[in-house]
Scaffold this motif. Structure first.
Motif, PDB file in Angstrom:
ATOM      1  N   LEU A   1      78.996 -45.096  -3.902  1.00  0.00           N
ATOM      2  CA  LEU A   1      79.244 -45.144  -2.626  1.00  0.00           C
ATOM      3  C   LEU A   1      79.905 -46.899  -3.063  1.00  0.00           C
ATOM      4  CD1 LEU A   1      76.087 -45.630  -0.251  1.00  0.00           C
ATOM      5  CD2 LEU A   1      77.326 -47.826  -1.388  1.00  0.00           C
ATOM      6  N   MET A   2      81.108 -47.296  -1.542  1.00  0.00           N
ATOM      7  CA  MET A   2      81.369 -48.251  -1.493  1.00  0.00           C
ATOM      8  C   MET A   2      80.883 -49.406  -0.156  1.00  0.00           C
ATOM      9  SD  MET A   2      83.167 -49.266  -4.203  1.00  0.00           S
ATOM     10  CE  MET A   2      84.247 -51.063  -3.477  1.00  0.00           C
ATOM     11  N   MET A   3      80.837 -50.289   0.050  1.00  0.00           N
ATOM     12  CA  MET A   3      80.505 -50.611   1.413  1.00  0.00           C
ATOM     13  C   MET A   3      81.836 -51.656   1.718  1.00  0.00           C
ATOM     14  SD  MET A   3      76.720 -52.506   0.717  1.00  0.00           S
ATOM     15  CE  MET A   3      76.746 -52.993  -1.214  1.00  0.00           C
ATOM     16  N   ASP A   4      82.007 -51.630   3.783  1.00  0.00           N
ATOM     17  CA  ASP A   4      82.811 -52.436   3.654  1.00  0.00           C
ATOM     18  C   ASP A   4      82.023 -53.007   4.915  1.00  0.00           C
ATOM     19  OD1 ASP A   4      85.010 -53.114   6.196  1.00  0.00           O
ATOM     20  OD2 ASP A   4      85.647 -51.057   6.517  1.00  0.00           O
ATOM     21  N   VAL A   5      82.478 -54.793   4.523  1.00  0.00           N
ATOM     22  CA  VAL A   5      81.678 -55.625   4.374  1.00  0.00           C
ATOM     23  C   VAL A   5      82.664 -56.725   5.365  1.00  0.00           C
ATOM     24  CG1 VAL A   5      80.409 -57.949   3.245  1.00  0.00           C
ATOM     25  CG2 VAL A   5      80.593 -55.630   2.217  1.00  0.00           C
ATOM     26  N   LYS A   6      82.268 -57.284   6.499  1.00  0.00           N
ATOM     27  CA  LYS A   6      82.647 -58.176   7.244  1.00  0.00           C
ATOM     28  C   LYS A   6      81.921 -59.200   7.641  1.00  0.00           C
ATOM     29  CE  LYS A   6      85.804 -55.035   9.888  1.00  0.00           C
ATOM     30  NZ  LYS A   6      86.184 -54.506  11.145  1.00  0.00           N
ATOM     31  N   GLY A   7      82.026 -60.468   7.928  1.00  0.00           N
ATOM     32  CA  GLY A   7      81.073 -61.631   8.556  1.00  0.00           C
ATOM     33  C   GLY A   7      81.384 -62.586   6.988  1.00  0.00           C
ATOM     34  N   PRO A   8      80.902 -63.912   7.483  1.00  0.00           N
ATOM     35  CA  PRO A   8      81.322 -65.123   6.022  1.00  0.00           C
ATOM     36  C   PRO A   8      80.660 -65.082   4.947  1.00  0.00           C
ATOM     37  CG  PRO A   8      79.949 -66.035   8.388  1.00  0.00           C
ATOM     38  CD  PRO A   8      80.355 -63.945   8.476  1.00  0.00           C
ATOM     39  N   VAL A   9      79.911 -63.733   5.076  1.00  0.00           N
ATOM     40  CA  VAL A   9      79.258 -63.893   3.079  1.00  0.00           C
ATOM     41  C   VAL A   9      81.182 -63.279   2.590  1.00  0.00           C
ATOM     42  CG1 VAL A   9      79.095 -60.842   3.674  1.00  0.00           C
ATOM     43  CG2 VAL A   9      78.314 -61.820   1.973  1.00  0.00           C
ATOM     44  N   VAL A  10      82.334 -63.000   3.236  1.00  0.00           N
ATOM     45  CA  VAL A  10      82.698 -62.243   2.862  1.00  0.00           C
ATOM     46  C   VAL A  10      83.526 -64.027   1.711  1.00  0.00           C
ATOM     47  CG1 VAL A  10      85.273 -61.691   3.124  1.00  0.00           C
ATOM     48  CG2 VAL A  10      83.861 -60.538   4.353  1.00  0.00           C
ATOM     49  N   ALA A  11      83.895 -65.196   2.704  1.00  0.00           N
ATOM     50  CA  ALA A  11      84.449 -66.011   1.739  1.00  0.00           C
ATOM     51  C   ALA A  11      83.440 -66.043   0.302  1.00  0.00           C
ATOM     52  CB  ALA A  11      84.144 -66.913   2.556  1.00  0.00           C
ATOM     53  N   ARG A  12      82.054 -66.182   0.610  1.00  0.00           N
ATOM     54  CA  ARG A  12      81.435 -65.521  -0.808  1.00  0.00           C
ATOM     55  C   ARG A  12      82.134 -65.396  -1.743  1.00  0.00           C
ATOM     56  NH1 ARG A  12      76.616 -68.362  -3.558  1.00  0.00           N
ATOM     57  NH2 ARG A  12      77.652 -67.280  -5.972  1.00  0.00           N
ATOM     58  N   ALA A  67      88.736 -70.042   2.147  1.00  0.00           N
ATOM     59  CA  ALA A  67      88.130 -69.426   3.782  1.00  0.00           C
ATOM     60  C   ALA A  67      87.693 -68.867   4.212  1.00  0.00           C
ATOM     61  CB  ALA A  67      90.285 -69.939   3.650  1.00  0.00           C
ATOM     62  N   TYR A  68      87.330 -68.564   5.125  1.00  0.00           N
ATOM     63  CA  TYR A  68      87.510 -67.465   6.254  1.00  0.00           C
ATOM     64  C   TYR A  68      87.609 -67.243   6.959  1.00  0.00           C
ATOM     65  CZ  TYR A  68      84.571 -63.832   8.769  1.00  0.00           C
ATOM     66  OH  TYR A  68      84.129 -63.372   9.695  1.00  0.00           O
ATOM     67  N   ASP A  69      88.376 -66.160   7.813  1.00  0.00           N
ATOM     68  CA  ASP A  69      88.787 -65.499   9.044  1.00  0.00           C
ATOM     69  C   ASP A  69      88.075 -65.054   9.925  1.00  0.00           C
ATOM     70  OD1 ASP A  69      90.819 -65.359  11.070  1.00  0.00           O
ATOM     71  OD2 ASP A  69      92.727 -64.850   9.840  1.00  0.00           O
ATOM     72  N   PRO A  70      87.625 -65.367  10.801  1.00  0.00           N
ATOM     73  CA  PRO A  70      86.773 -64.536  11.535  1.00  0.00           C
ATOM     74  C   PRO A  70      87.250 -63.528  12.691  1.00  0.00           C
ATOM     75  CG  PRO A  70      87.286 -66.342  12.685  1.00  0.00           C
ATOM     76  CD  PRO A  70      87.626 -67.110  11.808  1.00  0.00           C
ATOM     77  N   GLU A  71      88.595 -62.773  12.100  1.00  0.00           N
ATOM     78  CA  GLU A  71      89.540 -62.665  13.083  1.00  0.00           C
ATOM     79  C   GLU A  71      88.390 -61.144  13.257  1.00  0.00           C
ATOM     80  OE1 GLU A  71      93.478 -59.730  13.573  1.00  0.00           O
ATOM     81  OE2 GLU A  71      93.311 -61.951  11.456  1.00  0.00           O
ATOM     82  N   ASN A  72      88.451 -60.412  14.412  1.00  0.00           N
ATOM     83  CA  ASN A  72      87.748 -58.805  14.229  1.00  0.00           C
ATOM     84  C   ASN A  72      85.951 -58.776  14.143  1.00  0.00           C
ATOM     85  OD1 ASN A  72      90.096 -57.770  15.007  1.00  0.00           O
ATOM     86  ND2 ASN A  72      91.138 -57.523  12.943  1.00  0.00           N
ATOM     87  N   GLU A  73      85.541 -59.868  13.407  1.00  0.00           N
ATOM     88  CA  GLU A  73      84.554 -60.053  13.280  1.00  0.00           C
ATOM     89  C   GLU A  73      83.115 -58.993  13.582  1.00  0.00           C
ATOM     90  OE1 GLU A  73      82.119 -64.213  11.531  1.00  0.00           O
ATOM     91  OE2 GLU A  73      81.922 -63.951  13.775  1.00  0.00           O
ATOM     92  N   PRO A  74      82.889 -58.319  13.473  1.00  0.00           N
ATOM     93  CA  PRO A  74      82.146 -57.303  13.811  1.00  0.00           C
ATOM     94  C   PRO A  74      80.447 -58.331  15.068  1.00  0.00           C
ATOM     95  CG  PRO A  74      80.877 -57.017  12.412  1.00  0.00           C
ATOM     96  CD  PRO A  74      82.671 -57.880  12.255  1.00  0.00           C
ATOM     97  N   PRO A  75      79.939 -57.570  16.318  1.00  0.00           N
ATOM     98  CA  PRO A  75      79.181 -59.375  17.192  1.00  0.00           C
ATOM     99  C   PRO A  75      78.137 -59.020  16.476  1.00  0.00           C
ATOM    100  CG  PRO A  75      79.504 -56.854  17.989  1.00  0.00           C
ATOM    101  CD  PRO A  75      80.785 -56.893  17.063  1.00  0.00           C
ATOM    102  N   GLU A  76      77.261 -57.472  15.743  1.00  0.00           N
ATOM    103  CA  GLU A  76      76.013 -57.977  15.577  1.00  0.00           C
ATOM    104  C   GLU A  76      76.015 -58.739  13.590  1.00  0.00           C
ATOM    105  OE1 GLU A  76      72.677 -54.352  14.006  1.00  0.00           O
ATOM    106  OE2 GLU A  76      74.654 -53.019  15.446  1.00  0.00           O
ATOM    107  N   LEU A  77      75.799 -59.425  13.399  1.00  0.00           N
ATOM    108  CA  LEU A  77      75.692 -60.339  12.144  1.00  0.00           C
ATOM    109  C   LEU A  77      74.504 -60.339  11.520  1.00  0.00           C
ATOM    110  CD1 LEU A  77      78.793 -62.627  12.105  1.00  0.00           C
ATOM    111  CD2 LEU A  77      78.505 -60.212  11.154  1.00  0.00           C
ATOM    112  N   TYR A  78      74.053 -60.167  10.077  1.00  0.00           N
ATOM    113  CA  TYR A  78      72.361 -60.934   9.790  1.00  0.00           C
ATOM    114  C   TYR A  78      72.464 -60.784   8.119  1.00  0.00           C
ATOM    115  CZ  TYR A  78      74.513 -55.698   8.665  1.00  0.00           C
ATOM    116  OH  TYR A  78      75.057 -54.362   8.294  1.00  0.00           O
ATOM    117  N   ASN A  79      71.628 -61.208   8.195  1.00  0.00           N
ATOM    118  CA  ASN A  79      71.511 -62.046   6.774  1.00  0.00           C
ATOM    119  C   ASN A  79      71.982 -61.032   5.459  1.00  0.00           C
ATOM    120  OD1 ASN A  79      71.004 -64.475   7.602  1.00  0.00           O
ATOM    121  ND2 ASN A  79      68.825 -64.541   7.474  1.00  0.00           N
ATOM    122  N   ILE A  80      72.767 -61.740   4.354  1.00  0.00           N
ATOM    123  CA  ILE A  80      72.867 -60.626   3.406  1.00  0.00           C
ATOM    124  C   ILE A  80      73.265 -61.773   2.113  1.00  0.00           C
ATOM    125  CG2 ILE A  80      75.200 -59.276   1.828  1.00  0.00           C
ATOM    126  CD1 ILE A  80      75.923 -57.869   5.244  1.00  0.00           C
TER     127      ILE A  80
END
Length: 597
Positions: free
Chosen positions: A376-387, A416-429
């Protein structure tokens, strides 16, 4: 439609025919090519410039329609880069379409049975195809594997060991003196802790019936984690689960092709088999247009490169002797290998694309992860990518020539984090780690087990950690529904021994144990609606010593998707163990060895 893959075997001994055997005419290669062309034309994407990934005999292909409306089936590394690949075409779907193309003429054959030559005689290639239209069955017959073709994976074990000893024993002391000695201290400390924990407690003599409960207070538990790990507060993000190589590598390759700025890849193993080399070739081509960095663990790559794949590679394939040299040759890739002082490793697997997308989980780069293992892998988007990108930069600096000094200064930098194509539904990770001096992944999951009231679902390939086992026993004694999925084999005998012994202890204490029918490399768990998954096994190395990264979240929709897409499906296909498994003296020897791994 049923399909299978079988190898043709030749013998000098006389073979008696089956009682009900019948002769069948062999159709010529050009007839097979015409049939295959009709079939792939029927199932190819209708849109020009669109393609789907297809796998035939462990070979990655792309079926696409070009700008002139012509249909092509090519190896994925030979497909034009402007083709957008989405979706997956499985072998059984291809076999079913081939069978449909034959239905109009099946009456002309012996009861709807056809045997085609393919004109391919290279070892491991499909040489014949048998189709039974009436029974909806297709069998691909491969040419015999030639044992004289390759007894070598291309790498010299002695040379690798010498290089590893120099890098991990000498070079690490020169450029990373502080962290090398720090790891040595924690290596000794954790080894002693494993010894002192001794054998697993048998737990309580009885256990309560399963509870009817809503589970633990997730908000309170998340607040507890905030207090436990004040430097690891959650980031906003979104995850999609990519289960098995079909899902992950198809998405990964398309992400490589779509990348516009950078690709940063961090893995434990970048193998030197044919599939890993194909991935390397994509990265090499891409490096002439964007920045590409590859960070891989030297010990992990060494162990993979000195062993042959379990399935035969294509005829004519030559294993690179050194995957790091191969990546950098004729490309602009910068590749670095981590050092392994005191047999510690960087076991993290993260890939960051264009500062706005990441992949993280348990898969390395190699043939078994693409075709053979459950993972299993996860496809991750959102500000957590910067971490995750910051973690990459720190590890990258530490593996460079300046070692500890560069690592010290990298900690003060931001990513740096680029919010391009950021999904509308974000939650805490929340990101959780194992590293020298920090056992966050272990501590967080121990806390989750202690607080669970309703259910605990775990899937992991290696189970040697006694503290987790003891807490699971206590949870079951409280009436918690505890279920654990282990692989039927882990490919490592001593780790299998530990799994067997742990299985018997869990059965004795009312924990339900399932054996997945093949190698499962998944590391995931749900505790009453709090999920934790990533690269960490349930063993001493992953939970106490190695560099590991897991993601944790409690978003109800995300946890429910993990439950449905992974656990419920795997419970259904796994065999529940109801009786103790017979053990031998060697199993206990294997358990002693694995307890330190």
């Amino acid at each position: 439609h049923n399909h299978g893959l079988s190898e043709i075997l030749f013998t000098k001994k006389s073979v008696k025919p089956f009682n009900r055997a019948r002769q069948i005419s062999v159709r010529k290669g050009h007839e097979w090519q015409a049939l295959l062309k009709r079939a792939i034309s029927a199932i190819a994407p209708s849109e020009q410039g669109a393609g789907v990934s297809a796998v035939l005999n462990y070979q990655e292909m792309v079926l696409y329609r070009d700008s002139k409306d012509a249909v092509h089936l090519k190896k994925f590394n030979e497909a034009p880069s402007n083709i957008r690949v989405s979706g997956l075409l499985r072998e059984n779907q291809i076999a079913a379409e081939i069978s449909r193309q034959l239905e109009a003429e099946w009456a002309e054959a012996n009861n709807g049975q056809f045997l085609f030559r393919t004109n391919s005689i290279d070892h491991g290639d499909i040489a014949f195809v048998f189709i039974d239209v009436k029974r909806r069955q297709t069998v691909f017959l491969t040419a015999p594997y030639n044992p004289e073709y390759s007894h070598s994976s291309g790498s010299n074990p002695a040379a690798y060991m010498a290089r590893w000893f120099y890098r991990s024993g000498v070079l690490s002391m020169i450029k990373n003196p502080a962290t090398t000695m720090y790891r040595f201290y924690w290596r000794l400390r954790h080894s002693a802790a494993v010894i002192l924990t001794g054998n697993s407690s048998p737990g309580k003599s009885g256990y309560l019936p399963y509870r009817e409960t809503t589970g633990m207070d997730i908000a309170e538990f998340e607040s507890m984690l905030d207090r436990m790990f004040p430097k690891n507060l959650p980031y906003k993000g979104n995850v999609k689960f990519l289960i098995d190589g079909d899902s992950f590598f198809t998405r990964l390759i398309q992400s490589f092709n779509d990348a516009k700025k950078s690709i940063w890849l961090r893995t434990y193993i970048f193998d030197n088999d044919d599939y890993a080399v194909n991935i390397a070739d994509i990265l090499k081509r891409k490096s002439h247009d964007i920045k590409v960095r590859v960070l891989a663990d030297h010990m992990g790559c060494m162990s993979a490169a000195t062993s042959l794949p379990s399935s035969p590679v294509p005829a004519g394939f030559e294993f690179p002797r050194n995957i790091f040299d191969y990546l950098e040759k004729d490309s602009k890739i910068i590749a670095r290998a981590t050092t392994n002082p005191w047999f510690t490793a960087d076991h993290t697997k993260t890939i960051i694309i264009d500062n706005n997308k990441a992949f993280i989980g348990g898969m390395n780069i190699g043939r078994e992860y693409r075709y053979e293992w459950h993972d299993l892998m996860m496809d991750v988007k959102g500000p957590v990518v910067a971490r995750l990108k910051k973690d990459f930069r720190n590890a990258w600096a530490h593996a460079g020539a300046l070692g500890d000094l560069a690592y010290l200064f990298s900690g003060a930098s931001t990513a740096a984090y680029d919010p391009e194509n950021e999904p509308p539904e974000l939650y805490n990770i929340r990101t959780l780690y194992t590293k020298a001096g920090a056992t966050q992944i272990l501590d967080a999951q121990l806390a989750a087990i202690r607080n669970a009231k309703g259910y605990i679902y775990i899937q992991n390939p290696y189970f040697t950690e006694n503290r987790i086992l003891n807490e699971l026993i206590l949870a079951r004694a409280r009436g918690v529904d505890v279920r654990v999925i282990l692989p039927s084999t882990s490919k490592y005998g001593f780790m299998d021994s530990s799994n067997i012994i742990k299985t018997n202890i869990m059965l004795k204490n009312g924990i339900r144990v399932y054996q997945y029918p093949q190698v499962s490399h998944i590391k995931a768990a749900i505790y009453d609606g709090w999920a934790c998954l990533g690269s960490a096994n349930f063993d001493a190395l992953s939970l106490r010593i190695n560099l590991e990264t897991n993601l944790a979240f409690s978003d109800p929709k995300a946890v429910q998707r993990l439950k449905e897409e992974l656990f419920e499906k795997d419970f259904a296909v796994s065999r529940e163990v109801t009786d103790p498994i017979k053990t031998t003296f060697m199993d206990y020897i294997g358990k002693m060895i694995s307890s330190q791994l």
